[in-house]
Enzyme design. Structure first.
Site, short mmCIF file in Angstrom:
data_model
loop_
_atom_site.label_atom_id
_atom_site.label_comp_id
_atom_site.label_asym_id
_atom_site.label_seq_id
_atom_site.Cartn_x
_atom_site.Cartn_y
_atom_site.Cartn_z
N HIS A 136 0.83 -1.21 0.00
CA HIS A 136 0.00 0.00 0.00
C HIS A 136 0.86 1.25 0.00
O HIS A 136 0.69 2.16 -0.82
CB HIS A 136 -0.90 -0.02 1.24
CG HIS A 136 -1.70 1.24 1.47
ND1 HIS A 136 -3.04 1.37 1.13
CD2 HIS A 136 -1.34 2.45 1.98
CE1 HIS A 136 -3.46 2.59 1.43
NE2 HIS A 136 -2.46 3.28 1.96
N GLU A 137 1.81 1.30 0.93
CA GLU A 137 2.61 2.54 1.08
C GLU A 137 3.48 2.80 -0.15
O GLU A 137 3.64 3.94 -0.58
CB GLU A 137 3.48 2.45 2.33
CG GLU A 137 2.70 2.34 3.64
CD GLU A 137 1.65 3.45 3.80
OE1 GLU A 137 0.65 3.22 4.50
OE2 GLU A 137 1.80 4.53 3.19
N HIS A 139 1.67 4.68 -2.67
CA HIS A 139 1.78 6.14 -2.47
C HIS A 139 3.12 6.64 -2.98
O HIS A 139 3.20 7.67 -3.65
CB HIS A 139 1.66 6.50 -0.98
CG HIS A 139 0.30 6.33 -0.40
ND1 HIS A 139 -0.85 6.74 -1.01
CD2 HIS A 139 -0.08 5.79 0.79
CE1 HIS A 139 -1.89 6.46 -0.23
NE2 HIS A 139 -1.46 5.88 0.86
N HIS A 187 -5.33 7.44 -2.01
CA HIS A 187 -6.33 6.50 -1.50
C HIS A 187 -7.52 6.42 -2.45
O HIS A 187 -7.87 7.39 -3.10
CB HIS A 187 -6.80 6.96 -0.12
CG HIS A 187 -5.80 6.66 0.96
ND1 HIS A 187 -5.73 7.37 2.14
CD2 HIS A 187 -4.82 5.74 1.03
CE1 HIS A 187 -4.77 6.90 2.90
NE2 HIS A 187 -4.18 5.90 2.25
#
Lengths: 85, 446
Positions: free
Chosen positions: B123-124, B127, B133
């Site tokens: 997930h990170e 980014h 998101h």
């Protein structure tokens, strides 16, 4: 739904500000949110989190606010600055 | 309106774990391996390449920190916020990724209270390469931690995440659905060509069909896009009906898991119940989650209550969400919820008057209409109608695959054989595919 307790409300407002659903609290004016703004912010957070967008700080919404998550906001700050204008 | 997404202008990015979790059962090598695999999830499908470095000049600095650690996102002890990363950009923290060292970071642990490090890292790093998101619950980029995503060695991104990152960086050649057909298969080094006798070492493949002069084995709407299958190849149209590439893509390079000896498919459709994609060939079928076949396939088509002999066509009708299978002059109506053929089937006369008695395939399209394909023509039945619309059939190639009007003698003549639309393209049809060089993929998801 029963009215949220004061601490839930303050948790909710702080949470909503942190993740981009409310403008960051303005320390100088101690800016208070209108009920309508708060309800809109709660509904936006509920939609983003896959909950029914009631606009009410109900149990399911509070539980989601306590779920481990990424620190980054869900909505980019630009929306808030636009709203403030 | 979200700000324009930021992305790296360079394709080779370095990373380094600067500080490790202090009281964690995960050793340093495990942490570094998990970071490697979490980054690999993204580099497998984009042109990005990640390499670990030792120095402090890494593009992506990874830290395990507690509480306030001198950025805008102080951690808050166990639970609550668990990690964050900075989007690409010119600032010195671009790409940096921080994990809360107060969390119980786990790997392949049954511990429900632990935080699966691989999952959060994927997930990170989303980014760190530019994704924000999303609300979609299936996406790895939705903000809430929902437990481990599975084995780092086998994990594949959900479809919507793939499309979003492709929009930022394009598709990695090896998974490009429109890779040049004569590019050798990366997994199987091509047989060494004969010693060059001034021929090109990789002779262009003879079996590449031409979209303007062929009929199709199968046609399907998949996640809003149209796929036309012929032999071992397929053409793809985006949701707004634009041909992604004039060049066909190779079925086996994109739809992972079909047997390599499969020389064509009979029918394809997307299941309305779970959006999985079903491929039929002979008496067998395969179910795909996104573009990877699921475990346990192929299976016999008798699972659907169909007799041996295969199917010619399959589609789910928008009007009732029932799935219709066609074979020769018969059709079956199948209910995806009860997983049974409806009583009274097979039957002879399908509900739509005017469609041909035998079909190559059928599909529903985003306009709500049903389209039936046979030979080089197609028939259209408008939503909630039961009769072919006036003026049909029409030429498939002209209306879907950016080809010119089929001329009577165009089948073999050099001039017309490619029939590619030029100045004559119909209104609403681009006279050039977006990817003239047949290289990049432009997938628009809205």
């Amino acid at each position: 739904a029963p009215a949220p307790r004061a601490e839930d409300l303050s948790l909710g407002v702080e949470w909503l500000s942190r993740f981009g659903y409310l403008p960051p609290a303005d320390p100088t004016t101690g800016q208070l949110q209108t009920q309508e703004e708060l309800s809109k912010a709660i509904a936006a957070m509920q939609r983003f989190g896959g909950l029914e967008a009631t606009g009410i700080l109900d149990e399911a919404t509070l539980a989601l606010m306590k779920t481990p998550r990424c620190s980054l906001p869900d909505l980019p700050a630009v929306i808030l600055s636009r709203r403030r204008r | 309106q979200a700000p324009a997404p930021t992305r790296w202008s360079k394709r080779n990015l370095s990373w380094r774990v600067r500080t490790f979790p202090r009281d964690s059962p995960l050793g340093r090598d495990t942490v570094r391996a998990l970071m490697h695999y979490a980054l690999k999830v993204w580099s497998d499908i984009t042109p990005l390449n990640f390499h670990e470095v030792a120095g402090s000049a890494a593009d992506i600095q990874i830290d395990f920190s507690k509480a306030d650690h001198n950025d805008r996102y102080p951690f808050d002890g166990p639970g609550g916020t668990v990690a964050h990363a900075f989007f690409p950009g010119d600032h010195h923290t671009a790409g940096d990724t921080h994990f809360d060292d107060d969390e119980a970071w786990t790997f392949r642990s049954a511990d429900a209270h632990g935080m699966d490090l691989f999952t959060v890292a994927v997930h990170e790093f989303g980014h760190a390469i530019g994704l924000s998101h999303v609300a979609a619950t299936r996406s790895i980029m939705q903000p809430y931690y929902q437990g481990p995503v599975g084995d780092p060695l086998r994990y594949g991104l959900p479809y919507e995440d793939r499309v979003r990152i492709w929009q930022l960086y394009g598709v990695r050649e090896s998974v490009s659905p429109t890779a040049q057909p004569d590019t050798p298969e990366p997994e199987e080094p091509p047989a060494l060509p004969e010693p060059p006798d001034n021929r090109s070492s990789t002779p262009p493949r003879k079996d590449v069909p031409h979209r303007c002069s062929t009929h199709f084995d199968a046609v399907a709407q998949i996640r809003g896009e149209a796929f036309f299958f012929k032999g071992k190849y397929f053409w793809r149209l985006t949701r707004d009906r634009h041909l992604v590439s004039l060049q066909p893509a190779q079925v086996h390079r994109f739809w992972r898991g079909l047997p390599l000896h499969l020389d064509s498919v009979d029918a394809v459709y997307e299941r309305t119940s779970d959006h999985k994609i079903v491929f039929f060939k002979g008496d067998r079928y395969w179910v795909f989650k996104d573009n990877t076949v699921e475990e346990g396939y192929p299976r016999p088509i008798s699972d659907f209550g169909l007799p041996p002999g295969g199917v010619d066509a399959a589609f789910s009708w928008a009007h009732n969400d029932k799935t219709y299978f066609f074979k020769d002059q018969l059709y079956w109506r199948y209910d995806e919820h009860t997983r049974r053929v409806d009583p009274g089937h097979p039957a002879r006369s399908p509900p739509w008057r005017g469609i041909p008695s035998t079909l190559d395939d059928a599909m529903r399209w985003s306009d709500g209409a049903a389209y039936f394909f046979r030979g080089q023509e197609y028939w259209k039945v408008l939503d909630s109608e039961l009769e072919v619309a006036p003026g049909y059939p029409q030429p498939t190639a002209r209306d879907w695959l950016v080809c010119r009007e089929p001329q009577a003698n165009s089948a073999g003549s050099g001039a017309g054989v490619d029939g590619e639309a030029g100045a004559h393209a119909r209104p609403g049809q681009h006279d050039r595919s977006r990817s003239e060089d047949g290289y990049e993929v432009c997938s628009c998801t809205s």
